[in-house]
Motif scaffolding. Sequence first.
Motif, PDB file in Angstrom:
ATOM      1  N   LEU A   1      38.570 101.886  58.101  1.00  0.00           N
ATOM      2  CA  LEU A   1      38.181 100.551  58.040  1.00  0.00           C
ATOM      3  C   LEU A   1      36.878 100.295  57.412  1.00  0.00           C
TER       4      LEU A   1
ATOM      5  N   GLU B   1      36.989 101.017  53.658  1.00  0.00           N
ATOM      6  CA  GLU B   1      37.614  99.871  52.866  1.00  0.00           C
ATOM      7  C   GLU B   1      36.988  98.623  52.894  1.00  0.00           C
TER       8      GLU B   1
ATOM      9  N   VAL C   1      44.932 101.545  56.370  1.00  0.00           N
ATOM     10  CA  VAL C   1      44.513 100.753  57.511  1.00  0.00           C
ATOM     11  C   VAL C   1      45.689 100.081  58.475  1.00  0.00           C
TER      12      VAL C   1
END
Length: 471
Positions: free
Chosen positions: A15, A18, A112
């Motif tokens: 996470l 990203e 994710v």
Amino acid sequence: MRPSMLTALIVATALFMENMDGTVISTSLPAIAHDLNQDPIVLKLALTSYMLTLAVFIPASGWIADRFGARTVFCSAIVVFTLGSILCGASTSLETLIAARVFQGLGGAMMVPVGRLVLLRSVEKSDLVDALAYLTVPALLGPVAGPPLGGFITTYFHWRWIFWINVPIGLLGVALSLRYVANLREEVVPRFDFKGFVLSGVGLLGLISGLSLIGRGMAPGLEVAAQIAVSLVLLGLYVRHAGLNEDAILDLRLLKIPTFFAGVAGGLIFRIGIGALPFLLPLLLQIGFGLTPFESGSMTFATALGAMAMKFTASTALRRFGFRRTLIVNAAVSGLFMASYALFTAGTPHWLIFLALLAGGFFRSLEFTALNALSYADIDPPRMSRATSFASVAQQMSGAIGVAVAAVCIQLIQVGFGDATLHSRDLSLSFVAVAVVSSLSMLVFIRLKPEAGDSLAARAPASEEATAAAE
């Protein structure tokens, strides 16, 4: 540290990567546009192409994880995402940048959602809110570091380096996952719904890309309208297909669960407005007010700081006020903060802009935490992979639609004022439009029962609370 919380921190690596990637590229969009000789509004395709890829391939993530093992898929996704980042940094045109973003999206589509699935299968529901806090606090370091780091690199070095900073993070994520993450998989995996994958994927791809093409003469209006119409027909055919197929890739029956419906449908509407912010803010600060990328990033990261602060109080707020009341009130408050950004001018003190962004990020973070937890409140374990895929698709759709809506708003306002070039007022008024969209999510949350999500927040029933107060 408990194993479930360690898993949350490892998943947060993905996470982090990203989220930092998204905020870094948003801050650098004006500079990338200048270097590639493109209109900054057209550079929205660099954002939406990634989101489109996620929306198309995320539905398959749950099935692939069940079939091949969550750790295997998670690590492979990190590798693909990292390679895509390298290709983005090597891009020399808008076309090659979009192609690299699509390849990067193939990794993000698995990375994710599968990471979140690993976490959901590793914790008890009573610990879910706290586990999500462990997950999102490290992940939020990405948006905190992304804007100032991306602005600094773009201002004093070159924008290409913003993509290559993912390489060491990706290597760390793979190493930790191989050592500590269990390779969870289902014993019985249904057949892959290829027909549903094609109908939903092509339908979503056509719809969101059609919305992204509106305006700026990137395609004839009749062709865009035809593309959107065909996409809606394909999505309608998917709805019919899903109603007749128990193994549909996107299980629409999940929407019959009130908490899941509120989390997905209400979250979709709320996130459309929020998804526009990473696109609008850098344009306003850099093109509208003339700030450098570094100056812009040094202010926009305030939203992530506010979000981090809220993560430490989210559980307390949800236990005190409940999900329904929190979601309704907070949607209105978040909408007001977004609309207030329209009041920014070139003469507004930077510290005041920083504080406004900080407060807005604080309240939006509470909404996200509540939505993410509520979506899975009443999902049984066998349907968890499908629920995570469905919710992830909705989140990515909202981001892509949010950018498209913001771009259309800018263009309509430009036409209304007769502006041939981009002005700060065109951007400012767009904040009001997207704030209205986000606030409409209240209409979905009002339908929730007062006790919705109480099992997650560990709240006492209303009668018990009244008794305790009387004592």
